[in-house]
Design an enzyme around this catalytic site. Structure first.
Site, PDB file in Angstrom:
ATOM      1  N   LYS A 193       0.840  -1.206   0.000  1.00 53.29           N
ATOM      2  CA  LYS A 193       0.000   0.000   0.000  1.00 53.29           C
ATOM      3  C   LYS A 193       0.873   1.253   0.000  1.00 53.29           C
ATOM      4  CE  LYS A 193      -4.316  -1.551   2.101  1.00 53.29           C
ATOM      5  NZ  LYS A 193      -5.270  -1.345   3.194  1.00 53.29           N
ATOM      6  N   ALA A 241      -1.908  -4.386  10.949  1.00 54.38           N
ATOM      7  CA  ALA A 241      -0.570  -3.816  10.820  1.00 54.38           C
ATOM      8  C   ALA A 241      -0.703  -2.371  10.375  1.00 54.38           C
ATOM      9  CB  ALA A 241       0.245  -4.607   9.802  1.00 54.38           C
ATOM     10  N   ALA A 254      -2.332   1.225   6.652  1.00 53.44           N
ATOM     11  CA  ALA A 254      -2.772   0.156   7.554  1.00 53.44           C
ATOM     12  C   ALA A 254      -3.557  -0.902   6.793  1.00 53.44           C
ATOM     13  CB  ALA A 254      -3.635   0.744   8.672  1.00 53.44           C
ATOM     14  N   ASP A 255      -3.580  -2.084   7.364  1.00 53.66           N
ATOM     15  CA  ASP A 255      -4.411  -3.148   6.821  1.00 53.66           C
ATOM     16  C   ASP A 255      -4.693  -4.155   7.930  1.00 53.66           C
ATOM     17  OD1 ASP A 255      -5.625  -4.007   4.205  1.00 53.66           O
ATOM     18  OD2 ASP A 255      -4.713  -5.889   4.837  1.00 53.66           O
ATOM     19  N   SER A 256      -5.769  -4.871   7.758  1.00 54.03           N
ATOM     20  CA  SER A 256      -6.154  -5.926   8.697  1.00 54.03           C
ATOM     21  C   SER A 256      -6.603  -7.141   7.912  1.00 54.03           C
ATOM     22  CB  SER A 256      -7.319  -5.476   9.579  1.00 54.03           C
ATOM     23  OG  SER A 256      -6.943  -4.405  10.378  1.00 54.03           O
TER      24      SER A 256
END
Length: 183
Positions: free
Chosen positions: A50, A107, A70-72
């Site tokens: 990203k 994260a 961010a990512d989940s």
């Protein structure tokens, strides 16, 4: 001011609740990466990807600013659950969670002019059996859309959580406590 490089409503709400001054910049990311790696590595690679995509397209406009990527993802054991593509896939993902548990890995990468901070957090939710009518309503009304692993902690899943190990903010997509320590 923090630049949230994400279209996530949940992450924006977490930042607002924490009274963090930010501006949200939506960006359409290609998140298609090989899922045949550990969930912990996968979510980290997504965040780094990203960053790469955002900076290669919009980097000139955001030089020397505080950027947040961010990512989940949701995982059950080592199986990675991302966003369901359709109702069939949503039902399959929810069946894996029904009466069991799921872990949410979130994260983030905070890019500041003077440093970079990478954080990885985990929250595990344990569920009682889902009510079939509530489950059907959740899926048929498309409320699962845009949710990693179809998990909606502040909605559908809230009524079925029997135990939570980890921070709620991590389960909602961003470890606010850790982020605040580095702002």
């Amino acid at each position: 001011m923090l630049i949230l490089a994400s279209s996530s409503i949940s992450r924006a709400n977490l930042l607002k609740t924490a009274k963090i001054d930010f501006r949200q910049v939506s960006f359409d990311y290609d998140e298609n990466l090989n899922k045949n790696i550990s969930p912990f590595l996968y979510v980290q690679k997504i965040v780094l990807e990203k960053e790469r995509q955002f900076l290669s397209t919009l980097g000139k406009d955001f030089q020397n600013q505080n950027l947040l990527f961010a990512d989940s993802i949701v995982c059950i054991d080592e199986k990675i659950l991302t966003k369901a593509k359709d109702k069939k896939e949503a039902y399959e993902m929810l069946a894996l969670q029904n009466g069991k548990y799921a872990s949410i890995l979130s994260a983030f990468l905070l890019v500041k002019p003077e440093k970079r901070v990478f954080s990885l957090s985990k929250t595990t939710l344990y569920f009682k059996n889902f009510d079939e009518n509530a489950l059907r309503d959740y899926v048929e009304n498309d409320l699962y859309k845009g949710k990693a692993g179809c998990i909606m902690c502040e909605g559908f899943h809230q009524n079925f959580i029997t135990q939570q190990v980890g921070n709620l903010s991590t389960a909602l997509g961003l470890d606010i406590q850790t982020l605040k320590a580095y702002l």
